[in-house]
Design an enzyme around this catalytic site. Structure first.
Site, PDB file in Angstrom:
ATOM      1  N   ASP A  29      -6.125  -5.076   5.969  1.00  0.00           N
ATOM      2  CA  ASP A  29      -4.310  -5.073   6.366  1.00  0.00           C
ATOM      3  C   ASP A  29      -4.341  -5.973   7.214  1.00  0.00           C
ATOM      4  O   ASP A  29      -4.816  -6.665   8.045  1.00  0.00           O
ATOM      5  CB  ASP A  29      -4.594  -3.458   6.859  1.00  0.00           C
ATOM      6  N   ASN A  77      -2.144  -0.810  -5.088  1.00  0.00           N
ATOM      7  CA  ASN A  77      -1.680  -1.829  -4.750  1.00  0.00           C
ATOM      8  C   ASN A  77      -1.303  -2.874  -6.288  1.00  0.00           C
ATOM      9  O   ASN A  77      -0.519  -3.608  -6.408  1.00  0.00           O
ATOM     10  CB  ASN A  77      -3.088  -2.467  -4.169  1.00  0.00           C
TER      11      ASN A  77
END
Length: 247
Positions: A29, A77
């Protein structure tokens, strides 16, 4: 207990390499935030993040980690901008192609967790080749979670069990037998799950397998994550007292 570990560059954390975690999972991340801080497009952050994947995967192989599972692209995503998704898919293709080239030399195994049918035929073919070429290796196993969602994984396992049950082929339903129906059915659960960038949640990453994992959250953005940061996470893991519900 999950903690933040501040990045320290002046000293190298003490790690006992004789008692490493067998399986480490990492939620990658912070690529977008890394790029934003530098007034760069988010795609630039993903490119640098891909280099970090290479560095950390090689380091884990070198120090003797048995399994490394990286959360690279979630089922959610796909909602990101088209150019960002295309860049990520191109980076995955590049990484898998490079991995196929060194699999025999490095003796690593590769596997891929997620709804792979949702990926391009080219990428699916490359993944199948990487699996096939590395199947007999006994070194570190690198697992890439692509188009992966933990809840989706559990639902798929439930459907598989229901199909076995309807065919009269289902074993007794236990935690162990159900675990074998998951993508990770042939490997141990992660001992340690790391998330970079300061966020403190699992975001649908290995919810079943991570029930007793030690969690380690660091504010370091993934493109900045170093082998020293990995050592810091492992050192903190080694300071924990893992009781698994006991005393």
């Amino acid at each position: 207990m999950a903690i933040f570990q501040k990045k320290k560059t002046e000293t190298k954390p003490e790690v006992d390499f004789s008692r490493l975690p067998k399986h480490i999972g990492i939620i990658l991340d912070g690529n977008g935030r890394w790029a934003k801080k530098r007034s760069l497009p988010r795609t630039a952050g993903h490119a640098v993040g891909a280099e970090t994947v290479r560095t950390i995967a090689n380091y884990c192989k070198d120090i003797g980690i048995d399994y490394l599972t990286l959360y690279a692209f979630s089922t959610e995503n796909w909602k990101r901008p088209d150019d960002e998704v295309k860049t990520l898919m191109s980076l995955f293709e590049q990484y898998v192609a490079e991995a196929i080239g060194v699999i025999q030399r490095d003796r690593i195994r590769m596997d891929f967790f997620g709804d792979l049918e949702g990926l391009s035929p080219k990428l699916q073919t490359m993944m199948a080749e990487a699996r096939r070429e590395s199947a007999g290796h006994e070194g570190c196993q690198l697992n890439l979670c692509i188009n992966y969602g933990g809840r989706d994984e559990i639902l798929r396992a439930v459907r598989r069990y229901a199909e076995q049950y309807a065919a009269g082929e289902a074993p007794e339903l236990t935690e162990e037998s159900f675990s074998r129906l998951l993508y990770t059915g042939e490997i141990p659960d992660p001992d340690l799950i790391i998330r970079t960038s300061g966020e403190q949640r699992l975001s649908n990453f290995l919810p079943w397998q991570g029930a007793y994992s030690e969690l380690y959250f660091t504010p370091v953005l993934w493109p900045d994550f170093t082998t020293g940061d990995m050592d810091a996470a492992i050192a903190e893991f080694q300071r924990r007292n893992r009781r698994f519900g006991g005393i």
